[in-house]
Design a protein around this motif. Sequence first.
Motif, PDB file in Angstrom:
ATOM      1  N   ARG A  19      49.920 -22.203 -58.735  1.00  8.26           N
ATOM      2  CA  ARG A  19      50.200 -21.419 -57.903  1.00  8.26           C
ATOM      3  C   ARG A  19      51.067 -21.619 -56.834  1.00  8.26           C
ATOM      4  N   VAL A  20      52.045 -20.861 -56.459  1.00  6.97           N
ATOM      5  CA  VAL A  20      53.326 -21.131 -55.657  1.00  6.97           C
ATOM      6  C   VAL A  20      53.284 -20.162 -54.631  1.00  6.97           C
ATOM      7  N   VAL A  21      53.499 -20.639 -53.366  1.00  5.62           N
ATOM      8  CA  VAL A  21      53.747 -19.802 -52.055  1.00  5.62           C
ATOM      9  C   VAL A  21      54.753 -19.971 -51.461  1.00  5.62           C
ATOM     10  N   ILE A  22      55.679 -19.213 -51.256  1.00  2.41           N
ATOM     11  CA  ILE A  22      56.906 -19.492 -50.281  1.00  2.41           C
ATOM     12  C   ILE A  22      56.941 -18.655 -49.173  1.00  2.41           C
ATOM     13  N   LEU A  23      57.277 -19.697 -47.924  1.00  2.68           N
ATOM     14  CA  LEU A  23      57.212 -19.269 -46.802  1.00  2.68           C
ATOM     15  C   LEU A  23      58.689 -19.187 -46.521  1.00  2.68           C
ATOM     16  N   HIS A  24      59.096 -18.127 -45.483  1.00  2.00           N
ATOM     17  CA  HIS A  24      60.591 -17.912 -45.113  1.00  2.00           C
ATOM     18  C   HIS A  24      60.322 -17.193 -43.822  1.00  2.00           C
ATOM     19  N   GLN A  25      61.141 -18.066 -42.851  1.00  3.47           N
ATOM     20  CA  GLN A  25      60.957 -17.508 -41.489  1.00  3.47           C
ATOM     21  C   GLN A  25      59.718 -17.322 -41.002  1.00  3.47           C
ATOM     22  N   GLY A  26      58.862 -18.078 -41.260  1.00  5.99           N
ATOM     23  CA  GLY A  26      57.337 -18.250 -40.605  1.00  5.99           C
ATOM     24  C   GLY A  26      56.435 -16.948 -41.578  1.00  5.99           C
ATOM     25  N   ARG A  27      56.675 -16.403 -42.515  1.00  4.71           N
ATOM     26  CA  ARG A  27      56.429 -15.279 -43.128  1.00  4.71           C
ATOM     27  C   ARG A  27      55.845 -15.800 -44.687  1.00  4.71           C
ATOM     28  N   VAL A  28      54.901 -15.350 -45.096  1.00  3.33           N
ATOM     29  CA  VAL A  28      54.679 -15.414 -46.756  1.00  3.33           C
ATOM     30  C   VAL A  28      55.798 -14.286 -47.324  1.00  3.33           C
TER      31      VAL A  28
ATOM     32  N   ILE B 197      45.849 -26.013 -58.028  1.00  3.40           N
ATOM     33  CA  ILE B 197      47.026 -26.932 -57.274  1.00  3.40           C
ATOM     34  C   ILE B 197      47.968 -25.626 -56.635  1.00  3.40           C
ATOM     35  N   CYS B 198      47.999 -25.571 -55.342  1.00  9.27           N
ATOM     36  CA  CYS B 198      48.777 -24.535 -54.606  1.00  9.27           C
ATOM     37  C   CYS B 198      49.850 -25.096 -54.011  1.00  9.27           C
ATOM     38  N   ALA B 199      51.205 -24.934 -54.646  1.00  5.91           N
ATOM     39  CA  ALA B 199      52.140 -25.414 -53.704  1.00  5.91           C
ATOM     40  C   ALA B 199      53.020 -24.433 -52.831  1.00  5.91           C
ATOM     41  N   LEU B 200      53.207 -25.128 -51.553  1.00 16.94           N
ATOM     42  CA  LEU B 200      53.475 -24.329 -50.428  1.00 16.94           C
ATOM     43  C   LEU B 200      54.986 -24.916 -50.283  1.00 16.94           C
ATOM     44  N   LEU B 201      55.963 -23.714 -50.451  1.00 18.91           N
ATOM     45  CA  LEU B 201      57.314 -24.067 -50.542  1.00 18.91           C
ATOM     46  C   LEU B 201      58.298 -23.431 -49.334  1.00 18.91           C
ATOM     47  N   GLY B 202      59.476 -23.867 -49.011  1.00 16.40           N
ATOM     48  CA  GLY B 202      59.851 -23.315 -47.876  1.00 16.40           C
ATOM     49  C   GLY B 202      61.206 -23.884 -47.343  1.00 16.40           C
ATOM     50  N   ALA B 203      62.224 -23.479 -46.947  1.00 13.73           N
ATOM     51  CA  ALA B 203      62.936 -24.288 -46.290  1.00 13.73           C
ATOM     52  C   ALA B 203      62.677 -25.065 -45.086  1.00 13.73           C
ATOM     53  N   ASN B 204      63.597 -26.270 -44.439  1.00 14.30           N
ATOM     54  CA  ASN B 204      63.118 -26.853 -43.470  1.00 14.30           C
ATOM     55  C   ASN B 204      63.058 -25.917 -42.214  1.00 14.30           C
ATOM     56  N   GLY B 205      61.917 -26.124 -41.593  1.00 10.85           N
ATOM     57  CA  GLY B 205      61.724 -25.128 -40.476  1.00 10.85           C
ATOM     58  C   GLY B 205      61.099 -23.849 -40.825  1.00 10.85           C
TER      59      GLY B 205
ATOM     60  N   PHE C  27      65.246 -19.707 -54.716  1.00 13.56           N
ATOM     61  CA  PHE C  27      66.583 -19.485 -54.176  1.00 13.56           C
ATOM     62  C   PHE C  27      66.928 -17.901 -54.227  1.00 13.56           C
ATOM     63  N   SER C  28      66.123 -16.838 -54.846  1.00 14.75           N
ATOM     64  CA  SER C  28      66.347 -15.642 -54.521  1.00 14.75           C
ATOM     65  C   SER C  28      65.865 -15.300 -53.118  1.00 14.75           C
ATOM     66  N   ILE C  29      64.645 -15.986 -52.503  1.00 18.42           N
ATOM     67  CA  ILE C  29      64.071 -15.810 -51.383  1.00 18.42           C
ATOM     68  C   ILE C  29      65.045 -16.654 -50.216  1.00 18.42           C
ATOM     69  N   VAL C  30      65.504 -17.592 -50.373  1.00 16.33           N
ATOM     70  CA  VAL C  30      65.968 -18.546 -49.345  1.00 16.33           C
ATOM     71  C   VAL C  30      67.425 -18.505 -49.383  1.00 16.33           C
ATOM     72  N   GLY C  31      68.077 -18.294 -50.605  1.00 17.96           N
ATOM     73  CA  GLY C  31      69.576 -17.784 -50.601  1.00 17.96           C
ATOM     74  C   GLY C  31      70.065 -18.944 -51.464  1.00 17.96           C
ATOM     75  N   GLU C  32      71.121 -18.536 -52.209  1.00 18.76           N
ATOM     76  CA  GLU C  32      71.611 -19.803 -53.319  1.00 18.76           C
ATOM     77  C   GLU C  32      72.457 -20.684 -52.562  1.00 18.76           C
ATOM     78  N   PRO C  33      72.494 -21.907 -52.709  1.00 20.59           N
ATOM     79  CA  PRO C  33      73.021 -22.834 -52.169  1.00 20.59           C
ATOM     80  C   PRO C  33      74.713 -22.337 -52.328  1.00 20.59           C
TER      81      PRO C  33
ATOM     82  N   THR D  58      52.844 -29.404 -49.918  1.00 21.89           N
ATOM     83  CA  THR D  58      54.280 -28.959 -49.657  1.00 21.89           C
ATOM     84  C   THR D  58      55.067 -29.966 -50.584  1.00 21.89           C
ATOM     85  N   SER D  59      56.332 -29.441 -50.965  1.00 22.52           N
ATOM     86  CA  SER D  59      57.295 -30.075 -51.487  1.00 22.52           C
ATOM     87  C   SER D  59      58.709 -29.441 -51.644  1.00 22.52           C
ATOM     88  N   HIS D  60      59.567 -30.152 -51.688  1.00 18.52           N
ATOM     89  CA  HIS D  60      61.070 -29.869 -51.783  1.00 18.52           C
ATOM     90  C   HIS D  60      61.571 -30.109 -53.151  1.00 18.52           C
TER      91      HIS D  60
END
Length: 342
Positions: free
Chosen positions: A299-308, A127-135, A326-332, A286-288
């Motif tokens: 396994r977890v894969v995090i997308l940020h601005q169109g890149r792994v 089970i691979c989870a694809l994470l990332g912010a909206n967009g 949050f270390s990748i997309v930024g802390e709220p 995908t999930s939030h």
Amino acid sequence: MGVVFFVFGHVPSPSRNRLYHSRSHPRFHPAEAGRNSISAKSPMRVLRRSDSGNVRWPVSVNRGLFPDCRPSSRIFDSVAEHSEKAVRRSMFTDEWGNRVIDCRAATKNYASKPVLRGIDLVVEPGICALLGANGAGKSTLLRLLSGLEEPDSGSVFIGGLGFRNHAVEIRRNLGVLPEGLGLFESLTVIENLMAIGPIYGLTKSETAARAADLLGLLDLTQGRHTVARDCSFGMRKKTALAMALLHKPKVLLLDEPFEGIDPASSAVIEMLLGQLSRGGTTILLTSHILSVVQKIATRVVILHQGRVESDFSPSTADEGVEEVYFSIVGEPQPEVLDWFRS
């Protein structure tokens, strides 16, 4: 040559029936047929609702299941013949090993805006989870992997096969929960399931038995005769998920399977995905909801601005999924608006 399949051995008159080809629908599109009853002796039949009751209608298969389909008044092939051809080929050959999903340098732009910027991703069983912010490009990537869109550059393989030459076989082994759900709005919950089963080669009795099991597990039995357009969001999501699971696919692509789902059903979905994964199904979702990802993902894969930006196993990582995310997309940065204070 375009291909249109009919579940019936009957070619409708163009003056009475209009076939629609929807390039964006993830499964197939029922024909908007006239009201005259159509009889056929074919063993594969699909229910189509009408004002006069439940009538059996022809079904046109479109880009969602077979991407090169076009409207036609002829029958060029049959579902059974394609099933036989698919058996002659084999997905997941030794050459490809565990590389069930293989995405190579895939890019995608919309209106000259880059959404995916050279995605390299290999997904193995689990089970691979694809994470990332909206967009971030999660849903776009799933659309490429499900064959609904083609990458602008790069390539995508499922089980070692590409959609250009092997779309039929790939889709028979693929279950998709798309962003737009892909329900047939004029059909009831149970009719949606009964319609999709024969497309994947299931008999009517097999489809009915599996549909009953899934509806029971997902708490949809009581609402099974509700028309899709009248269902709540959660019921619609669970119906679409049941349609993706019905044929026990080798590969599952799920866009936000836990969104809008009640806690009891979420627990059942977690159990079902775990059971499928242990049985050999490769799942990319995908999930939030990071707590669920922490619990079920291998396994977890995090997308940020169109890149792994990150690719790790939660079981061996020094930090939890939430910390890495949050270390990748930024802390709220919560801030109370002044006009909220009064």
